[in-house]
Design a protein around this motif. Structure first.
Motif, mmCIF file in Angstrom:
data_model
loop_
_atom_site.group_PDB
_atom_site.id
_atom_site.type_symbol
_atom_site.label_atom_id
_atom_site.label_comp_id
_atom_site.label_asym_id
_atom_site.label_seq_id
_atom_site.Cartn_x
_atom_site.Cartn_y
_atom_site.Cartn_z
ATOM 1 N N LYS A 123 3.367 -5.750 -8.400
ATOM 2 C CA LYS A 123 2.171 -5.052 -8.874
ATOM 3 C C LYS A 123 1.952 -3.750 -8.109
ATOM 4 O O LYS A 123 0.852 -3.448 -7.652
ATOM 5 N N GLU A 124 3.032 -2.973 -7.984
ATOM 6 C CA GLU A 124 2.971 -1.693 -7.281
ATOM 7 C C GLU A 124 1.959 -0.749 -7.927
ATOM 8 O O GLU A 124 1.373 0.118 -7.269
ATOM 9 N N GLY A 125 1.737 -0.920 -9.221
ATOM 10 C CA GLY A 125 0.791 -0.065 -9.945
ATOM 11 C C GLY A 125 -0.627 -0.136 -9.419
ATOM 12 O O GLY A 125 -1.450 0.757 -9.671
ATOM 13 N N ARG A 126 -0.938 -1.190 -8.654
ATOM 14 C CA ARG A 126 -2.293 -1.309 -8.090
ATOM 15 C C ARG A 126 -2.594 -0.219 -7.056
ATOM 16 O O ARG A 126 -3.747 -0.037 -6.681
ATOM 17 N N VAL A 127 -1.550 0.496 -6.621
ATOM 18 C CA VAL A 127 -1.782 1.598 -5.685
ATOM 19 C C VAL A 127 -2.751 2.617 -6.302
ATOM 20 O O VAL A 127 -3.566 3.223 -5.608
ATOM 21 N N GLU A 128 -2.669 2.809 -7.612
ATOM 22 C CA GLU A 128 -3.560 3.767 -8.276
ATOM 23 C C GLU A 128 -5.018 3.346 -8.154
ATOM 24 O O GLU A 128 -5.912 4.192 -8.004
ATOM 25 N N THR A 129 -5.261 2.047 -8.220
ATOM 26 C CA THR A 129 -6.630 1.543 -8.038
ATOM 27 C C THR A 129 -7.117 1.825 -6.615
ATOM 28 O O THR A 129 -8.260 2.230 -6.398
ATOM 29 N N ILE A 130 -6.224 1.631 -5.644
ATOM 30 C CA ILE A 130 -6.578 1.905 -4.248
ATOM 31 C C ILE A 130 -6.867 3.385 -4.049
ATOM 32 O O ILE A 130 -7.825 3.763 -3.361
ATOM 33 N N LYS A 131 -6.072 4.244 -4.664
ATOM 34 C CA LYS A 131 -6.303 5.698 -4.592
ATOM 35 C C LYS A 131 -7.714 6.060 -5.053
ATOM 36 O O LYS A 131 -8.385 6.896 -4.460
ATOM 37 N N LYS A 132 -8.135 5.435 -6.134
ATOM 38 C CA LYS A 132 -9.423 5.787 -6.752
ATOM 39 C C LYS A 132 -10.621 5.205 -6.012
ATOM 40 O O LYS A 132 -11.663 5.862 -5.893
ATOM 41 N N TYR A 133 -10.489 3.967 -5.517
ATOM 42 C CA TYR A 133 -11.696 3.244 -5.115
ATOM 43 C C TYR A 133 -11.762 2.838 -3.640
ATOM 44 O O TYR A 133 -12.777 2.296 -3.208
ATOM 45 N N VAL A 134 -10.719 3.106 -2.862
ATOM 46 C CA VAL A 134 -10.720 2.701 -1.449
ATOM 47 C C VAL A 134 -10.785 3.946 -0.565
ATOM 48 O O VAL A 134 -9.979 4.864 -0.700
ATOM 49 N N ASP A 135 -11.784 3.978 0.331
ATOM 50 C CA ASP A 135 -11.967 5.131 1.220
ATOM 51 C C ASP A 135 -10.992 5.115 2.394
ATOM 52 O O ASP A 135 -10.527 6.159 2.830
ATOM 53 N N GLU A 136 -10.723 3.944 2.935
ATOM 54 C CA GLU A 136 -9.796 3.822 4.066
ATOM 55 C C GLU A 136 -8.911 2.594 3.869
ATOM 56 O O GLU A 136 -9.408 1.500 3.634
ATOM 57 N N MET A 137 -7.591 2.804 3.974
ATOM 58 C CA MET A 137 -6.638 1.699 3.873
ATOM 59 C C MET A 137 -6.008 1.478 5.241
ATOM 60 O O MET A 137 -5.462 2.400 5.846
ATOM 61 N N MET A 138 -6.137 0.252 5.745
ATOM 62 C CA MET A 138 -5.559 -0.086 7.049
ATOM 63 C C MET A 138 -4.469 -1.132 6.853
ATOM 64 O O MET A 138 -4.690 -2.155 6.206
ATOM 65 N N VAL A 139 -3.286 -0.857 7.411
ATOM 66 C CA VAL A 139 -2.136 -1.743 7.212
ATOM 67 C C VAL A 139 -1.716 -2.355 8.546
ATOM 68 O O VAL A 139 -1.951 -1.775 9.609
ATOM 69 N N ILE A 140 -1.084 -3.531 8.455
ATOM 70 C CA ILE A 140 -0.731 -4.263 9.682
ATOM 71 C C ILE A 140 0.766 -4.512 9.814
ATOM 72 O O ILE A 140 1.204 -5.131 10.775
ATOM 73 N N LEU A 141 1.533 -4.030 8.838
ATOM 74 C CA LEU A 141 2.992 -4.127 8.910
ATOM 75 C C LEU A 141 3.542 -2.703 8.994
ATOM 76 O O LEU A 141 3.130 -1.829 8.215
ATOM 77 N N PRO A 142 4.471 -2.444 9.904
ATOM 78 C CA PRO A 142 4.893 -1.067 10.168
ATOM 79 C C PRO A 142 5.462 -0.327 8.968
ATOM 80 O O PRO A 142 5.242 0.873 8.818
ATOM 81 N N PHE A 143 6.157 -1.025 8.060
ATOM 82 C CA PHE A 143 6.764 -0.333 6.923
ATOM 83 C C PHE A 143 5.756 0.010 5.828
ATOM 84 O O PHE A 143 6.068 0.768 4.898
ATOM 85 N N GLU A 144 4.525 -0.533 5.917
ATOM 86 C CA GLU A 144 3.543 -0.298 4.857
ATOM 87 C C GLU A 144 3.019 1.141 4.865
ATOM 88 O O GLU A 144 2.650 1.679 3.813
ATOM 89 N N GLU A 145 2.983 1.780 6.025
ATOM 90 C CA GLU A 145 2.540 3.179 6.088
ATOM 91 C C GLU A 145 3.433 4.065 5.223
ATOM 92 O O GLU A 145 2.951 4.923 4.481
ATOM 93 N N ASP A 146 4.742 3.865 5.323
ATOM 94 C CA ASP A 146 5.681 4.657 4.523
ATOM 95 C C ASP A 146 5.532 4.357 3.036
ATOM 96 O O ASP A 146 5.659 5.253 2.191
ATOM 97 N N PHE A 147 5.276 3.083 2.729
ATOM 98 C CA PHE A 147 5.074 2.714 1.321
ATOM 99 C C PHE A 147 3.900 3.493 0.719
ATOM 100 O O PHE A 147 4.009 4.063 -0.372
ATOM 101 N N TYR A 148 2.771 3.534 1.427
ATOM 102 C CA TYR A 148 1.600 4.235 0.888
ATOM 103 C C TYR A 148 1.805 5.744 0.878
ATOM 104 O O TYR A 148 1.368 6.444 -0.050
ATOM 105 N N LYS A 149 2.481 6.254 1.895
ATOM 106 C CA LYS A 149 2.760 7.695 1.949
ATOM 107 C C LYS A 149 3.569 8.125 0.727
ATOM 108 O O LYS A 149 3.324 9.183 0.128
#
Length: 367
Positions: A123-149
């Motif tokens: 469900k990678e498409g949910r990133v668009e929902t996060i773009k629209k409605y989330v002010d701050e995204m905090m990740v706890i796995l090191p590779f997730e920063e690159d995924f969101y970038k």
């Protein structure tokens, strides 16, 4: 400030409670309203709904309980609107939480996501929902920063909160653990069958099928806090024991563990216990998952973070008594055990230092 937190599972309850603790240190006026569990309840505030009423596992189970899920979403929206918090903090649990994020954002409430959903798996498409409605995204796995970038979303890698949770523990010795829980002197094989009733029933049957091959060990089941003690009694006998709310003490006192996939695989590794990872879902749910999950080679957090096989995963048809016996023998003694323990050191280094809850609290207070 008024904080509204939604955690829908046992792991979310743990991480949510540590975040609440950090927020209280930094905000003397912190007031909490939350969906979570007993650990969050210990931090004070108002428990709106317990996660035991929210956790449905697999596609088929979600479909069967769809009316309950939709009623929970409706109730949650009404509760947020009636209480109007300063910030909504979402802890994983995406199917529910992303719907609530949209609603809260439209009300003008700041929305923070602490512990990213595993969108890199499906469900990678949910990133668009996060773009629209989330002010701050905090990740706890090191590779997730690159995924969101890659998707044009700024995120913060805050470290993994399990490092804090485990480092702050006052653990008992193995001898004291055995004495306090009525165990014998044999070495322990820990069984972590999950936290949902249907999951536990599936997993314990196959896990316990190895007993005749390990008569020099005793087996101890880690009970889920969301399930009553009497639920486990049918599995207990003279060489199978049960403990509740003592999973970390159990693991530290064990020689090895059989662990259902999930956060527990990482907890076991951070406590330095060699493990075999197990998973078996309903045939329908597994077939759907196989179609939807893309480019993911592993199901355990240990292997995903290391991007290679550190611990053996026995999934669906591979989860047999014979395979469990073979793999358990390898992690109890010998070369594979040593390799796993060495790899666990590299795993801890990859997860960064301690302080995830403190880092997350600082980011929340800034907005």
């Amino acid at each position: 400030m008024k904080y509204y937190i939604i955690a829908g599972e046992a792991s979310g309850d743990l991480h949510g409670s540590n975040l609440m603790k950090a927020l209280k240190k930094k905000d003397a006026d912190a007031a909490f309203r939350f969906w979570g569990g007993d650990l969050m309840k210990e931090q004070g505030g108002t428990l709106v709904k317990h996660y035991r009423d929210l956790a449905f596992m697999g596609f088929l189970e979600v479909a069967v309980n769809l009316r309950t899920i939709l009623n929970n979403i409706k109730f949650c929206k009404e509760d947020i609107k009636n209480n109007m918090p300063d910030v909504l903090i979402l802890v994983d649990y995406p199917g529910f939480n992303l719907r609530i994020a949209k609603f809260a954002k439209e009300l003008g409430i700041k929305v923070v996501y602490y512990i990213s959903p595993q969108l890199w798996a499906w469900k990678e498409g949910r990133v668009e929902t996060i773009k629209k409605y989330v002010d701050e995204m905090m990740v706890i796995l090191p590779f997730e920063e690159d995924f969101y970038k890659k998707h044009g979303v700024h995120s913060h890698f805050v470290g993994h909160p399990l490092l804090d949770a485990i480092s702050n523990l006052q653990l008992v010795s193995s001898d004291d653990f055995k004495k306090d829980n009525g165990l014998n002197e044999k070495e322990i094989i820990a069984l972590l069958p999950g936290s949902r009733k249907q999951e536990v029933e599936k997993m314990l049957e196959i896990m316990l099928s190895v007993r005749p091959y390990f008569k020099n060990y005793q087996f101890v089941i880690a009970g889920a806090p969301s399930l009553p003690r009497d639920f486990y009694q049918k599995y207990v006998d003279e060489n199978v024991h049960f403990v509740s709310n003592k999973t970390y003490d159990l693991l530290r006192s064990s020689k090895a563990a059989l662990v259902t996939s999930g956060t527990a695989t990482l907890e076991t590794a951070l406590l330095n216990i060699p493990e075999v990872v197990c998973y078996r879902g309903s045939k329908i749910s597994y077939a759907i998952a196989k179609r939807l999950v893309k480019n993911i080679k592993y199901i355990s957090l240990v292997n995903l973070i290391m991007d290679r096989e550190v611990v053996t995963e026995l999934i669906q048809n591979d989860l047999t008594t014979k395979n469990l016996v073979d793999e358990l023998n390898k992690v109890l003694e010998g070369e594979k055990r040593e390799h796993i323990l060495n790899d666990y050191e590299s795993l801890r280094a990859k997860l960064g230092g301690k302080g995830a809850s403190e880092n997350a609290a600082d980011i929340i207070l800034k907005i």
